[in-house]
Design a protein around this motif. Structure first.
Motif, PDB file in Angstrom:
ATOM      1  N   ASN A 166       0.760  -1.192   0.023  1.00 56.65           N
ATOM      2  CA  ASN A 166       0.035   0.029  -0.027  1.00 56.65           C
ATOM      3  C   ASN A 166       0.664   1.249  -0.029  1.00 56.65           C
ATOM      4  O   ASN A 166       0.419   2.368  -0.350  1.00 56.65           O
ATOM      5  N   ARG A 167       2.080   1.291   0.553  1.00 55.59           N
ATOM      6  CA  ARG A 167       2.847   2.472   0.607  1.00 55.59           C
ATOM      7  C   ARG A 167       3.613   2.542  -0.663  1.00 55.59           C
ATOM      8  O   ARG A 167       4.125   3.715  -0.928  1.00 55.59           O
ATOM      9  N   CYS A 168       3.610   1.837  -1.596  1.00 54.34           N
ATOM     10  CA  CYS A 168       4.101   2.158  -2.970  1.00 54.34           C
ATOM     11  C   CYS A 168       3.114   2.254  -4.087  1.00 54.34           C
ATOM     12  O   CYS A 168       3.441   2.463  -5.290  1.00 54.34           O
ATOM     13  N   VAL A 169       1.720   1.963  -3.788  1.00 46.56           N
ATOM     14  CA  VAL A 169       0.908   1.905  -4.781  1.00 46.56           C
ATOM     15  C   VAL A 169      -0.051   3.035  -4.444  1.00 46.56           C
ATOM     16  O   VAL A 169      -0.493   3.030  -3.284  1.00 46.56           O
ATOM     17  N   LEU A 176       2.048   3.111  -9.671  1.00 47.65           N
ATOM     18  CA  LEU A 176       2.845   2.891  -8.490  1.00 47.65           C
ATOM     19  C   LEU A 176       2.778   4.661  -8.010  1.00 47.65           C
ATOM     20  O   LEU A 176       2.488   5.405  -8.868  1.00 47.65           O
ATOM     21  N   THR A 177       3.276   4.897  -6.892  1.00 41.23           N
ATOM     22  CA  THR A 177       3.380   6.285  -6.225  1.00 41.23           C
ATOM     23  C   THR A 177       4.731   6.760  -6.908  1.00 41.23           C
ATOM     24  O   THR A 177       5.415   6.128  -7.327  1.00 41.23           O
ATOM     25  N   ASN A 178       4.826   8.134  -7.183  1.00 42.11           N
ATOM     26  CA  ASN A 178       5.901   8.735  -7.627  1.00 42.11           C
ATOM     27  C   ASN A 178       7.068   8.737  -6.757  1.00 42.11           C
ATOM     28  O   ASN A 178       8.249   8.520  -7.508  1.00 42.11           O
ATOM     29  N   ASP A 179       7.116   8.499  -5.536  1.00 40.80           N
ATOM     30  CA  ASP A 179       8.299   8.202  -4.791  1.00 40.80           C
ATOM     31  C   ASP A 179       8.958   6.762  -5.091  1.00 40.80           C
ATOM     32  O   ASP A 179      10.160   6.652  -5.109  1.00 40.80           O
ATOM     33  N   THR A 180       7.912   5.934  -5.313  1.00 45.01           N
ATOM     34  CA  THR A 180       8.360   4.325  -5.929  1.00 45.01           C
ATOM     35  C   THR A 180       8.956   4.695  -7.099  1.00 45.01           C
ATOM     36  O   THR A 180      10.196   3.887  -7.522  1.00 45.01           O
ATOM     37  N   ASN A 218      21.547   5.779  -1.144  1.00 44.44           N
ATOM     38  CA  ASN A 218      21.327   5.423   0.192  1.00 44.44           C
ATOM     39  C   ASN A 218      20.550   6.628   1.136  1.00 44.44           C
ATOM     40  O   ASN A 218      19.943   6.303   1.706  1.00 44.44           O
ATOM     41  N   GLU A 219      20.962   7.769   0.572  1.00 47.64           N
ATOM     42  CA  GLU A 219      20.014   8.895   1.412  1.00 47.64           C
ATOM     43  C   GLU A 219      18.713   8.975   0.894  1.00 47.64           C
ATOM     44  O   GLU A 219      17.863   9.139   1.727  1.00 47.64           O
ATOM     45  N   LEU A 220      18.516   8.730  -0.490  1.00 49.58           N
ATOM     46  CA  LEU A 220      16.870   8.826  -0.532  1.00 49.58           C
ATOM     47  C   LEU A 220      16.333   7.725   0.142  1.00 49.58           C
ATOM     48  O   LEU A 220      14.990   7.696   0.674  1.00 49.58           O
ATOM     49  N   TYR A 221      16.912   6.472   0.161  1.00 45.75           N
ATOM     50  CA  TYR A 221      16.307   5.247   0.943  1.00 45.75           C
ATOM     51  C   TYR A 221      16.041   5.664   2.303  1.00 45.75           C
ATOM     52  O   TYR A 221      15.035   5.513   3.066  1.00 45.75           O
ATOM     53  N   SER A 222      16.987   6.340   2.907  1.00 43.40           N
ATOM     54  CA  SER A 222      16.490   6.689   4.377  1.00 43.40           C
ATOM     55  C   SER A 222      15.817   7.755   4.580  1.00 43.40           C
ATOM     56  O   SER A 222      15.029   7.749   5.681  1.00 43.40           O
ATOM     57  N   ASN A 227       9.929   8.746   6.132  1.00 44.86           N
ATOM     58  CA  ASN A 227       8.542   9.086   5.546  1.00 44.86           C
ATOM     59  C   ASN A 227       7.706   8.026   5.528  1.00 44.86           C
ATOM     60  O   ASN A 227       6.391   8.032   4.968  1.00 44.86           O
ATOM     61  N   HIS A 228       8.188   6.708   5.980  1.00 50.73           N
ATOM     62  CA  HIS A 228       7.069   5.423   5.871  1.00 50.73           C
ATOM     63  C   HIS A 228       6.636   5.179   4.460  1.00 50.73           C
ATOM     64  O   HIS A 228       5.423   4.970   4.481  1.00 50.73           O
TER      65      HIS A 228
END
Ligand SMILES: *[C@@H]1O[C@H](CO)[C@@H](O)[C@H](O)[C@H]1NC(C)=O
Ligand SMILES: *[C@@H]1O[C@H](CO)[C@@H](O)[C@H](O)[C@H]1NC(C)=O
Ligand SMILES: *[C@@H]1O[C@H](CO)[C@@H](O)[C@H](O)[C@H]1NC(C)=O
Ligand SMILES: *[C@@H]1O[C@H](CO)[C@@H](O)[C@H](O)[C@H]1NC(C)=O
Ligand SMILES: *[C@@H]1O[C@H](CO)[C@@H](O)[C@H](O)[C@H]1NC(C)=O
Ligand SMILES: *[C@@H]1O[C@H](CO)[C@@H](O)[C@H](O)[C@H]1NC(C)=O
Ligand SMILES: *[C@@H]1O[C@H](CO)[C@@H](O)[C@H](O)[C@H]1NC(C)=O
Ligand SMILES: *[C@@H]1O[C@H](CO)[C@@H](O)[C@H](O)[C@H]1NC(C)=O
Ligand SMILES: *[C@@H]1O[C@H](CO)[C@@H](O)[C@H](O)[C@H]1NC(C)=O
Length: 294
Positions: A166-169, A176-180, A218-222, A227-228
Motif C-alpha cells: 500500500n505504501r508503494c501503490v 505506483l506512487t511517484n516516490d516509488t 542510500n540517502e533517498l532510501y533513508s 517517510n514510511h
C-alpha cells in the motif's frame, strides 16, 4: 442357459449406463472451463433481470445437482455463481503473478493491478447489491463452517499487508506512487553504473566512479524510511544493492561526509578537558607567583 443370458444382459445394461454418465460428465466440464471473464460478466448482467431462468451448464460446474432441489432461499443465485466464477479467475491470475515475483521481490510492482481487480470483485461479493437487490454476502461468504471464499481472500490480503505494498501503490491501485518510481529510477542509475564498470576484475574503479550515485541512493532510501514509504520491493532491492556493493565489489561504504562530523564532535568532547586543564595551569601559575612574593 436362460440365466446366463439374463446375466449377460444385466452386465451389458450396467456397462451402458456407466458409459452414458461418464460421457455426460466429460461434456459438462468442457464448456465451463472455457468461460472468459467478459463472458461471465455479460452472463451475470443478462441472467439477473430474468432470474428464475435455469442455466444447467454453468450451474453443474459449481454445485451438486441435488442443490437445485433446495428451497428458493437456500439456493445460490445465478448472479452470485457468476461472481464466484469471476472471483476464481482473478484469484488465480493474482497468484500466478505473485509466484514468479517472489525472488527478486517484485510483488508490488508487478501485481498491484491484478490485486486491485481481485479486491474489486470481492467487494461486489461482500458489500454491494447486484442488480435486483441480490447480495451474495450471505450465500457465498457465510453459509458454512469453512467459509472458503473468505478464507482464500483473507490469506492474500495478509500477504498484501505484510509486504506493505500500500505504501508503494496509489490508493486506487492504478499506478505506483511517484516516490516509488523515483526510487526505481535512482536504483537503475546505480545498477547501470555497476554494470558499466563491473567488467574489470579490479573493482577499485567501480568503487570510485559509482560512489556518488550509490550514496544518493542510500540517502533517498533513508529519507523514504523516515517517510514510511518503503514497501518490500524497495527494501529488498536496497538490501541486494548493499550486498553487491560491500560483498561482491568489496567497496567500502562512502563515509566521506562522516569524517568531519567525527572530527568536530571529538573536538567538542575535549573542550571541557582543555578548559579544566588551562584553568588548573593558570591557578598553578598564580600559586607560584604568590609563593615567590612571600
Ligand atoms: C460430447 O461432446 C462431443 C464434442 O465435444 C460431441 O461430439 C458428443 O456428441 C457429445 N456427447 C454428448 C452425449 O453430448
Ligand atoms: C461490481 O460492482 C460495481 C459497482 O457497484 C459494478 O459497476 C460492477 O459492474 C460490478 N461487477 C460485476 C461483475 O457485477
Ligand atoms: C432495492 O432496495 C432499495 C432499498 O433497499 C429499494 O428502494 C428498491 O426498490 C429495491 N429494488 C428492487 C428491485 O427490489
Ligand atoms: C506524479 O508525477 C506525475 C508526472 O511526473 C504528475 O503528473 C503527478 O501529479 C504526480 N503525482 C503526485 C501524487 O505527485
Ligand atoms: C535502466 O533503465 C533503462 C531504460 O529504462 C533500461 O534500458 C535498463 O535496462 C535499466 N537498467 C537496469 C540495470 O535496470
Ligand atoms: C586496481 O587498479 C588500479 C588502477 O586501475 C590500481 O591503482 C590498484 O592498485 C589496483 N588494485 C588492486 C588491488 O589490484
Ligand atoms: C517525505 O514527505 C514529505 C512530506 O510528506 C515530502 O515533501 C518529501 O518529498 C518526502 N520525501 C521523500 C524522500 O519521499
Ligand atoms: C537482506 O539480505 C540478507 C541475505 O540475503 C537476508 O538475510 C536479510 O534478511 C535481508 N534483510 C532484509 C531487511 O530484507
Ligand atoms: C576485500 O578487501 C579487503 C581489504 O580491503 C581484503 O582483505 C579482502 O580480501 C577483499 N575481499 C575480496 C572478496 O576481494
Amino acid at each position: 442357459m436362460f440365466i446366463v443370458q439374463v446375466g449377460a444382459l444385466l452386465i451389458a445394461l450396467i456397462y451402458y449406463a456407466n458409459a452414458q454418465t461418464s460421457v455426460v460428465a466429460v461434456n459438462t466440464t468442457i464448456p465451463g472451463s472455457e468461460l472468459s471473464a467478459n463472458g461471465l460478466r455479460q452472463l451475470a448482467a443478462a441472467v439477473v433481470p430474468q432470474s428464475p431462468v435455469f442455466h444447467p451448464s454453468l450451474r453443474s460446474q459449481f454445485s451438486l445437482n441435488l442443490l437445485s432441489a433446495f428451497p428458493e432461499d437456500l439456493e445460490v443465485s445465478d448472479y452470485c455463481v457468476a461472481l464466484l466464477a469471476i472471483f476464481g479467475q482473478r484469484y488465480s491470475t493474482y497468484v500466478n503473478c505473485l509466484v514468479p515475483a517472489a525472488r527478486p521481490v517484485k510483488v508490488c510492482q508487478n501485481c498491484y493491478g491484478t490485486y486491485g481487480n481481485l479486491m474489486e470483485i470481492y467487494k461486489n461479493i461482500s458489500d454491494q447489491m447486484g442488480p435486483g437487490n441480490v447480495s451474495c454476502r450471505d450465500s457465498l461468504l457465510r453459509s458454512d463452517r469453512l467459509m472458503l471464499v473468505f478464507l482464500l481472500y483473507s490469506n492474500l490480503e495478509d500477504i498484501w499487508t505484510a509486504s506493505e505494498c500500500n505504501r508503494c501503490v496509489s490508493l486506487t491501485h492504478h499506478s505506483l506512487t511517484n516516490d516509488t518510481l523515483y526510487f526505481m529510477a535512482t536504483l537503475n542509475q546505480s545498477l547501470s553504473c555497476f554494470e558499466k564498470y563491473q567488467k574489470q576484475g579490479n573493482h577499485s574503479e567501480l568503487c570510485t566512479e559509482c560512489k556518488a550515485t550509490y550514496r544518493g541512493l542510500n540517502e533517498l532510501y533513508s529519507r523514504m524510511e523516515k517517510n514510511h514509504t518503503l514497501c518490500i520491493d524497495i527494501e529488498d532491492s536496497m538490501n541486494m544493492t548493499r550486498i553487491l556493493w560491500s560483498k561482491k565489489f568489496n567497496c567500502s561504504f562512502p563515509r566521506a561526509e562522516t569524517v568531519p562530523v567525527i572530527a568536530v564532535s571529538s573536538f567538542m568532547l575535549f573542550l571541557p578537558i582543555i578548559f579544566y586543564l588551562s584553568s588548573f595551569l593558570h591557578s598553578e601559575q598564580k600559586k607560584r607567583k604568590l609563593i615567590h612574593r612571600e
